[in-house]
Design a protein around this motif. Structure first.
Motif, PDB file in Angstrom:
ATOM      1  N   ASN A   2       0.820  -1.210   0.000  1.00 47.35           N
ATOM      2  CA  ASN A   2       0.000   0.000   0.000  1.00 47.35           C
ATOM      3  C   ASN A   2       0.857   1.264   0.000  1.00 47.35           C
ATOM      4  O   ASN A   2       0.510   2.264  -0.642  1.00 47.35           O
ATOM      5  CB  ASN A   2      -0.933   0.007   1.213  1.00 47.35           C
ATOM      6  N   LEU A   5       2.073   1.887  -3.502  1.00 46.26           N
ATOM      7  CA  LEU A   5       0.993   2.396  -4.345  1.00 46.26           C
ATOM      8  C   LEU A   5       0.671   3.852  -4.016  1.00 46.26           C
ATOM      9  O   LEU A   5       0.372   4.648  -4.911  1.00 46.26           O
ATOM     10  CB  LEU A   5      -0.247   1.521  -4.182  1.00 46.26           C
ATOM     11  N   GLN A   6       0.748   4.208  -2.752  1.00 50.12           N
ATOM     12  CA  GLN A   6       0.522   5.601  -2.370  1.00 50.12           C
ATOM     13  C   GLN A   6       1.618   6.501  -2.944  1.00 50.12           C
ATOM     14  O   GLN A   6       1.346   7.620  -3.411  1.00 50.12           O
ATOM     15  CB  GLN A   6       0.475   5.721  -0.850  1.00 50.12           C
ATOM     16  N   PRO A 306       0.460  -0.238 -11.630  1.00 52.94           N
ATOM     17  CA  PRO A 306      -0.824   0.078 -10.984  1.00 52.94           C
ATOM     18  C   PRO A 306      -2.007  -0.672 -11.579  1.00 52.94           C
ATOM     19  O   PRO A 306      -2.886  -1.132 -10.841  1.00 52.94           O
ATOM     20  CB  PRO A 306      -0.956   1.594 -11.208  1.00 52.94           C
ATOM     21  N   MET A 309      -1.728  -4.308 -10.436  1.00 48.80           N
ATOM     22  CA  MET A 309      -2.062  -4.423  -9.019  1.00 48.80           C
ATOM     23  C   MET A 309      -3.556  -4.220  -8.771  1.00 48.80           C
ATOM     24  O   MET A 309      -4.139  -4.831  -7.866  1.00 48.80           O
ATOM     25  CB  MET A 309      -1.260  -3.411  -8.212  1.00 48.80           C
ATOM     26  N   SER A 313      -5.540  -7.017  -6.898  1.00 49.43           N
ATOM     27  CA  SER A 313      -6.152  -6.670  -5.612  1.00 49.43           C
ATOM     28  C   SER A 313      -7.660  -6.918  -5.615  1.00 49.43           C
ATOM     29  O   SER A 313      -8.225  -7.419  -4.634  1.00 49.43           O
ATOM     30  CB  SER A 313      -5.866  -5.206  -5.277  1.00 49.43           C
ATOM     31  N   ALA A 321      -5.425  -1.921  -1.185  1.00 46.16           N
ATOM     32  CA  ALA A 321      -4.523  -1.972  -2.331  1.00 46.16           C
ATOM     33  C   ALA A 321      -5.275  -1.670  -3.630  1.00 46.16           C
ATOM     34  O   ALA A 321      -4.760  -0.982  -4.515  1.00 46.16           O
ATOM     35  CB  ALA A 321      -3.854  -3.347  -2.411  1.00 46.16           C
ATOM     36  N   TRP A 324      -5.854   2.229  -3.883  1.00 47.99           N
ATOM     37  CA  TRP A 324      -4.691   3.017  -4.274  1.00 47.99           C
ATOM     38  C   TRP A 324      -4.192   2.678  -5.674  1.00 47.99           C
ATOM     39  O   TRP A 324      -3.720   3.558  -6.412  1.00 47.99           O
ATOM     40  CB  TRP A 324      -3.566   2.848  -3.253  1.00 47.99           C
ATOM     41  N   SER A 325      -4.292   1.429  -6.063  1.00 44.40           N
ATOM     42  CA  SER A 325      -3.841   1.046  -7.397  1.00 44.40           C
ATOM     43  C   SER A 325      -4.761   1.626  -8.472  1.00 44.40           C
ATOM     44  O   SER A 325      -4.298   2.063  -9.533  1.00 44.40           O
ATOM     45  CB  SER A 325      -3.734  -0.476  -7.524  1.00 44.40           C
ATOM     46  N   SER A 328      -3.932   5.251  -8.795  1.00 41.68           N
ATOM     47  CA  SER A 328      -2.676   5.426  -9.523  1.00 41.68           C
ATOM     48  C   SER A 328      -2.874   5.201 -11.019  1.00 41.68           C
ATOM     49  O   SER A 328      -2.334   5.946 -11.850  1.00 41.68           O
ATOM     50  CB  SER A 328      -1.617   4.452  -8.981  1.00 41.68           C
ATOM     51  N   TYR A 329      -3.650   4.165 -11.352  1.00 39.27           N
ATOM     52  CA  TYR A 329      -3.938   3.897 -12.767  1.00 39.27           C
ATOM     53  C   TYR A 329      -4.654   5.089 -13.407  1.00 39.27           C
ATOM     54  O   TYR A 329      -4.308   5.529 -14.512  1.00 39.27           O
ATOM     55  CB  TYR A 329      -4.778   2.628 -12.903  1.00 39.27           C
TER      56      TYR A 329
END
Length: 385
Positions: A2, A5-6, A306, A309, A313, A321, A324-325, A328-329
């Motif tokens: 995590n 990913l952050q 991302p 993940m 996830s 997860a 955050w993924s 990010s994506y």
């Protein structure tokens, strides 16, 4: 996981802010604000451009040359005398005859000489065109570029204001096959995401440069001062090399948004994308394997991990997860959308960013392998190392 990913999300958010700011710095070629974004000290006092040479190198361009010339001839009054030269670079498909038929008396078709040792084909073709040109400014134009009405008037206005140096830009990219859609718009992405556009124009450092060989508007004196194409005769990435040479000669280089006045389809099939980018990527990185590896690792970490993940996830019930993924994506997709908007690409394309990066990685590795192969790279019926 995590925490990683952050970190990716924060980094991509900062990348997005930079891309939004950077895209706004591109002067538009047809924009009257061009003068405000240029340095008035570079204007040629009391003088205006009188003659523009449009120079088109063409090797086996039977599918493109007639439409290219038609677009040039239909641009309308540019306010200056136009000289249009096409160099038939020893074509085998009748390119020269088609150019003569399409251009008539307004176009002069030159017969290209045999390629000397140590020269790249396009660089030698451009050198021959420059040798024959009589214009104060020269516009090197690829045969697959299509100009829109007003393009030449806008180019002349920009040349008058800048006074010397080089003005270049990326035409709007037309794509057909899936590999074209995934890979070709990444040209604009790398610039908008990483290269400070203001430093292209505002710094003499040749590392801060971007250029597109399809549209290179250069002053004759600047061309001569930097050594012209003879100075870069063996460079595979000739457009970038010429732009760096202009900067080293202490002349200005401007990267402009020309998508409103020009468009092109660089490749018409997947093989063209693979071969075209394959010959340029590794050479464009200075043939540095470590730099290639770092670039691919960075892009995969930022734009592929991302997405992977997020899928993993969600399938395994990892809610934090997944959150955050996915963020990010989406942040990565927003960065891509910023560059796509600048290049006038469709909105949905940014959602395919992970696939674009994986295709780029495959081509980049192929480019590295080609540099190590005895056969080298093949392009337009010629082989280069």
């Amino acid at each position: 996981m995590n925490l990683l990913l952050q970190f990716l999300f924060i980094f991509l958010l900062l990348q997005l802010l930079f891309a939004l700011w950077n895209a706004a710095q591109l002067p538009m070629l047809e924009d009257p604000r061009w003068k405000k974004r240029s340095d008035p000290s570079l204007m040629v006092s009391g003088q205006r451009l009188k003659r523009l040479s449009i120079l088109i190198p063409a090797r086996d361009e039977a599918e493109n040359i007639s439409a290219c010339l038609a677009s040039v001839l239909s641009c309308g009054d540019a306010g200056v005398e136009l000289e249009i030269l096409v160099l038939d670079d020893r074509s085998t498909d009748g390119t020269g005859k088609l150019a003569a038929a399409a251009g008539g008396a307004r176009v002069q078709v030159l017969e290209g000489r045999e390629l000397p040792d140590g020269w790249i084909g396009k660089a030698y073709a451009c050198a021959q065109l420059a040798e024959a040109a009589g214009g104060e400014w020269m516009l090197f134009l690829d045969a697959d570029v299509r100009l829109r009405p007003g393009a030449l008037r806008a180019a002349v206005a920009a040349a008058d204001i800048q006074g010397s140096g080089l003005i270049t830009g990326f035409p709007r990219q037309i794509t057909g096959t899936w590999l074209e859609r995934l890979v070709v718009p990444l040209m604009g992405f790398t610039i908008i995401s990483h290269l400070p556009v203001l430093l292209v124009r505002g710094s003499n450092d040749p590392r801060f440069v971007a250029a597109h060989g399809g549209f290179m508007l250069i002053h004759r004196d600047s061309y001569d001062r930097c050594g012209g194409h003879e100075a870069i005769r063996s460079e595979l990435v000739d457009d970038m090399s010429l732009a760096r040479a202009v900067k080293r000669a202490r002349d200005p280089v401007t990267l402009a948004d020309i998508t409103a006045v020009s468009e092109m389809r660089m490749y018409h099939q997947a093989a063209g994308v693979w071969n075209g980018y394959g010959k340029n990527i590794y050479a464009g990185l200075g043939r540095n394997p470590l730099l290639l590896l770092l670039m691919l690792a960075f892009y995969i970490l930022m734009y592929v991990v991302p997405f992977g993940m997020a899928v993993y996830s969600m399938l395994n019930g990892l809610e934090a997860a997944a959150f955050w993924s996915i963020l990010s994506y989406l942040a990565g997709a927003a960065v891509k959308r910023t560059s796509d908007a600048s290049g006038r690409q469709p909105v949905w394309l940014c959602l395919l960013m992970p696939a674009s990066i994986m295709c780029l990685a495959a081509i980049a590795l192929g480019s590295w392998r080609g540099s190590r192969s005895p056969q080298g790279y093949e392009w337009k019926g010629r082989r280069y190392r």
